[in-house]
Motif scaffolding. Sequence first.
Motif, PDB file in Angstrom:
ATOM      1  N   ASP A 168       0.831  -1.213   0.000  1.00 20.89           N
ATOM      2  CA  ASP A 168       0.000   0.000   0.000  1.00 20.89           C
ATOM      3  C   ASP A 168       0.864   1.260   0.000  1.00 20.89           C
ATOM      4  O   ASP A 168       0.574   2.229  -0.711  1.00 20.89           O
ATOM      5  N   LEU A 169       1.921   1.234   0.799  1.00 22.90           N
ATOM      6  CA  LEU A 169       2.805   2.387   0.865  1.00 22.90           C
ATOM      7  C   LEU A 169       3.582   2.551  -0.438  1.00 22.90           C
ATOM      8  O   LEU A 169       3.770   3.677  -0.926  1.00 22.90           O
ATOM      9  N   ALA A 170       4.036   1.450  -1.015  1.00 22.24           N
ATOM     10  CA  ALA A 170       4.779   1.510  -2.280  1.00 22.24           C
ATOM     11  C   ALA A 170       3.915   2.107  -3.390  1.00 22.24           C
ATOM     12  O   ALA A 170       4.394   2.924  -4.188  1.00 22.24           O
ATOM     13  N   ARG A 171       2.644   1.709  -3.434  1.00 23.96           N
ATOM     14  CA  ARG A 171       1.746   2.272  -4.453  1.00 23.96           C
ATOM     15  C   ARG A 171       1.516   3.762  -4.208  1.00 23.96           C
ATOM     16  O   ARG A 171       1.438   4.559  -5.149  1.00 23.96           O
ATOM     17  N   PHE A 172       1.413   4.142  -2.939  1.00 21.58           N
ATOM     18  CA  PHE A 172       1.267   5.563  -2.611  1.00 21.58           C
ATOM     19  C   PHE A 172       2.491   6.345  -3.068  1.00 21.58           C
ATOM     20  O   PHE A 172       2.368   7.454  -3.620  1.00 21.58           O
ATOM     21  N   MET A 173       3.678   5.784  -2.851  1.00 14.97           N
ATOM     22  CA  MET A 173       4.906   6.451  -3.288  1.00 14.97           C
ATOM     23  C   MET A 173       4.903   6.646  -4.804  1.00 14.97           C
ATOM     24  O   MET A 173       5.335   7.684  -5.307  1.00 14.97           O
ATOM     25  N   ALA A 174       4.414   5.642  -5.522  1.00 14.19           N
ATOM     26  CA  ALA A 174       4.346   5.754  -6.984  1.00 14.19           C
ATOM     27  C   ALA A 174       3.392   6.857  -7.418  1.00 14.19           C
ATOM     28  O   ALA A 174       3.676   7.614  -8.359  1.00 14.19           O
TER      29      ALA A 174
END
Length: 255
Positions: A168-174
């Motif tokens: 979830d955090l990785a997608r937010f970073m993207a």
Amino acid sequence: MTMMLKLLAGAAMAVAAMAAAGSAEAKGTDKAIVLVHGGFVDGSGWEGVYTILKKDGYDVTIVQNPTISLKGDVAATRAAIHAQTKPVILVGHSYGGAVITESGTDPQVAALVYITAFAPDQGESVAKLTSNPAPGAPVPPIVPPVDGFLALDKAKFVASFAADVKPDLARFMADSQVPWGLDALNGAITEPAWKSRPSWYLVATDDRMIPVDVQRMMARRAGARTADHAGSHAIYVSQPAAVAKFIEAAASQTR
């Protein structure tokens, strides 16, 4: 007798102060930590590292680089350095390594810490260091510039930049990428700080943005004390405890 007691009490206080100062130096907390982020992200990614360092007694400042030009980011970093009252351990991730290489010649800087970061030599830029990737080396999924700014392909961001970050955090970073200016990418170093400051380099062995061989080359060239740790390019986000431990080791070993 009263005078003797006062003298003894004063001596005891002086000894205690000296012991406290010695303990702070041994732990490295007599230094301030300044954290510098790289391209496509902002300073919030340092939150986990920041929390650990603060808990362990360090003064910590996070630079919010504009990432428009190297010159502008160096100015922002030097402002953060000058706000400190202690010698500074200057830490850079990714492109932030170029920023600390240029700004780290400031007299207040005691040491440099590179977290899977660029450590350019005189006249080099991030663009130059990435211009001729070795066959089979990972290539960052940078899309063509728009109005002078770069971004990573959102569909490939997680695999390349943040493979071990919580999904979830990785997608937010993207989705929350910060545009990275071409003037930052092409900014050339004038005087590399690693030539006059002790340096440390944490190699992220699963990095798909900066090839491991390139990390090792830069660390070796800088004469850095080097450690390997399994992790993605975003190791400072995914494994803050390991990164904080590495920074603290540098702080405690810097005299």
